[in-house]
Structures are given as C-alpha cells and as structure tokens.
Design an enzyme around this catalytic site. Structure first.
Site, short mmCIF file in Angstrom:
data_model
loop_
_atom_site.label_atom_id
_atom_site.label_comp_id
_atom_site.label_asym_id
_atom_site.label_seq_id
_atom_site.Cartn_x
_atom_site.Cartn_y
_atom_site.Cartn_z
N ASP A 153 0.77 -1.33 -0.08
CA ASP A 153 0.05 0.17 -0.05
C ASP A 153 1.02 1.23 -0.18
O ASP A 153 1.93 1.24 0.61
CB ASP A 153 -1.04 -0.03 1.39
CG ASP A 153 -2.14 0.77 1.04
OD1 ASP A 153 -3.17 0.28 0.88
OD2 ASP A 153 -2.03 2.11 1.04
N ASP A 155 4.26 2.49 -4.20
CA ASP A 155 3.62 3.36 -4.95
C ASP A 155 3.34 2.94 -6.31
O ASP A 155 4.29 2.48 -7.07
CB ASP A 155 4.51 4.60 -5.17
CG ASP A 155 3.71 5.85 -6.05
OD1 ASP A 155 2.70 5.48 -6.63
OD2 ASP A 155 4.34 6.66 -6.13
N VAL A 156 2.14 2.33 -6.78
CA VAL A 156 1.78 1.40 -7.91
C VAL A 156 2.21 2.22 -9.17
O VAL A 156 2.17 1.70 -10.11
CB VAL A 156 0.57 0.95 -7.82
CG1 VAL A 156 0.20 -0.11 -6.74
CG2 VAL A 156 -0.40 1.95 -8.02
N SER A 193 -14.14 -2.74 -12.61
CA SER A 193 -15.39 -2.15 -11.75
C SER A 193 -16.36 -2.20 -12.80
O SER A 193 -16.31 -2.01 -13.95
CB SER A 193 -15.30 -0.77 -11.22
OG SER A 193 -16.31 -0.20 -10.83
N TYR A 235 -12.51 7.42 -13.86
CA TYR A 235 -12.65 6.23 -13.32
C TYR A 235 -13.18 5.02 -14.29
O TYR A 235 -12.66 3.97 -14.25
CB TYR A 235 -13.17 6.43 -11.80
CG TYR A 235 -13.43 4.92 -11.07
CD1 TYR A 235 -12.46 4.88 -10.03
CD2 TYR A 235 -14.69 4.38 -11.21
CE1 TYR A 235 -12.80 3.67 -9.38
CE2 TYR A 235 -14.72 3.13 -10.41
CZ TYR A 235 -13.67 2.54 -9.33
OH TYR A 235 -13.66 1.72 -8.64
N LYS A 259 -11.28 2.00 -15.45
CA LYS A 259 -11.76 0.47 -15.30
C LYS A 259 -12.06 -0.31 -16.41
O LYS A 259 -12.00 -1.63 -16.46
CB LYS A 259 -12.92 0.49 -14.21
CG LYS A 259 -12.39 1.14 -12.81
CD LYS A 259 -11.49 0.28 -12.21
CE LYS A 259 -11.32 0.33 -10.67
NZ LYS A 259 -10.41 -0.68 -10.23
#
Length: 246
Positions: free
Chosen positions: A39, A62-63, A141, A154, A158
């Site tokens: 995370d 940090d992705v 999502s 978003y 997704k």
C-alpha cells in the site's frame, strides 16, 4: 476442515491496507497463502499485516512508480522464495463532472489504475513466466462496463483494465500464467459509505438483490481466480454486483 486452496503459495495484494484489498489478503491467507500486503500507506499495510498474523508482510509501494513495483516483486521473492498470485487492487477516485474535473485528477486516476495495473502485470508475470505458473487478478469495476456520471476518469480506467486483462491473458497463456479480472458493483467500503446516504440508497435500490455487497464477497471471487478451481480460466471478467447491469 476446509481444504486450503493456496497452501504453500505466495500472494501479493496491492491497496491492501483496508477495504477490498485487506479482505482479499485475509481470505487468501486463511487458505494457506503467505500474503504480502502492499500500500502507498506503508504504516497501514504493516498494521494490516500484523492484524492477519504469521505469513503476512506489509510493504510500502507506489503502484505508479516502476521501481517501487519492481521492488515489491523483488522483495516478495527474496522473502518468500516465490510469487504465485498477484492482485492489482490499488485504486483511487477523483470524481467530478466533465466541466469541473481537472487534468491532474484525470491523470492521477489513470496513473493509479492503468499504469499501476500494467506495472504490476508486467513485473509479476516476468517471475511467473519463469516459474511456469501463476495467477494475476486485476480489479476492474462495473463502472467500467456502464460508465458513471461524474466518473469519466474512473470509468475509462476501469474499462481499460478489462482490455489490458484480455491482452495480457493472450500473451501469457502459453506460459501457464492466467490473467483475469473482477468487476465489483456497489460494495460497502469506506469509499462508498462516504457517499451521500440518498445516493447510496438510490444505487442500492437498483440492484436486483436489493443490497450492497461486502468486501468479503469480492474476496471470494479473488480466491476462486487465485486457486486451481479456475485453472482453465484466463481473460475472464467476473461481475460481483448482485445482478446489477445484467
């Protein structure tokens, strides 16, 4: 005693300090996996790992940063000796109408979801290709299926994760590395419970099962995709939404 579906395996879950990520990490751990909870909130990841117990490690990551994601994979292999499951779950929202959304908020959501998922997919698959097996699970999502007002960033990100999942699945299938996605609907998390109550109630009423889902129910789908129960599935997208958008 219930059969342990992931005994002896190692799983990484990003965005695992809370919410769906933590629920996924907990269930994979319950089924025998060593779990690495990653995370941006390193202290939160470490606290979550402590709450799970033995065979759980918390690591800051940090992705959106290539070296940070590579470091996560390298550290996982160094500490556990293997990498069998990688769950790209980390995500953020920056909701606003088209007229009010800033470029910075658009770019951040794209970076976390799309670049973050791609970096995880690339780094994890390199290890799994050499091992000749592995399961990568990308969190999409239902917003990416239908689009939500106020979520052009978003919803687009997704939806992009679905395309990335299918392309990655086609590239990696011959190496016995599976890539699948989950599309949660309205799930009770800190993020959704921050919604105005009337908006939450309106969205809940539109669901055929007439209730929001729980994080543990998304985790169940992740466990299925992580385990050998789904050994002949790749490029699939599982909807966990109570029948919404059928």
């Amino acid at each position: 005693m219930t059969e342990l579906l992931l005994e002896g395996r190692t799983a990484v879950v990003t965005g695992a300090a809370g919410g769906i990520g933590l629920a996924v990490a907990q269930l994979l751990h319950e089924h025998g996996a060593a779990v690495v909870l990653a995370d941006l909130n390193e202290a939160g990841a470490q606290a979550a790992a402590t709450s799970i117990g033995d065979r759980a490690i918390g690591i800051g990551c940090d992705v959106t940063d290539e070296s940070s994601v590579q470091g996560l994979v390298d550290e996982t292999v160094r500490r556990t000796g293997r990498l069998d499951v990688f769950v790209n779950n980390a995500g953020v929202t920056r909701d606003a109408s088209l007229r009010k959304m800033t470029v910075a908020d658009f770019d951040l959501v794209m970076a976390v979801h799309l670049r973050g998922t791609w970096l995880g997919l690339r780094a994890a698959s390199a290890v799994m290709r050499d091992a000749g097996s592995g399961s990568i699970i990308n969190m999409s999502s239902l917003s990416g299926k239908s689009g939500n007002p106020g979520q052009t960033n978003y919803s687009a990100a997704k939806a992009g994760i679905v395309g990335m999942t299918k392309a990655g699945a086609k590239e990696l299938a011959h190496k016995n590395v599976r890539v699948n996605a989950i599309q949660p609907g309205l799930i009770r998390t800190a993020m959704t419970e921050a919604m105005p109550p009337e908006v939450f109630a309106e969205r809940e009423a539109a669901i055929p099962m007439k209730r929001a889902g729980e994080a543990a129910e998304v985790a169940g789908a992740a466990l299925f995709l992580a385990s050998d129960l789904s050994s002949y599935m790749t490029g699939a997208v599982l909807e966990v939404g109570g029948g919404r958008l059928m």
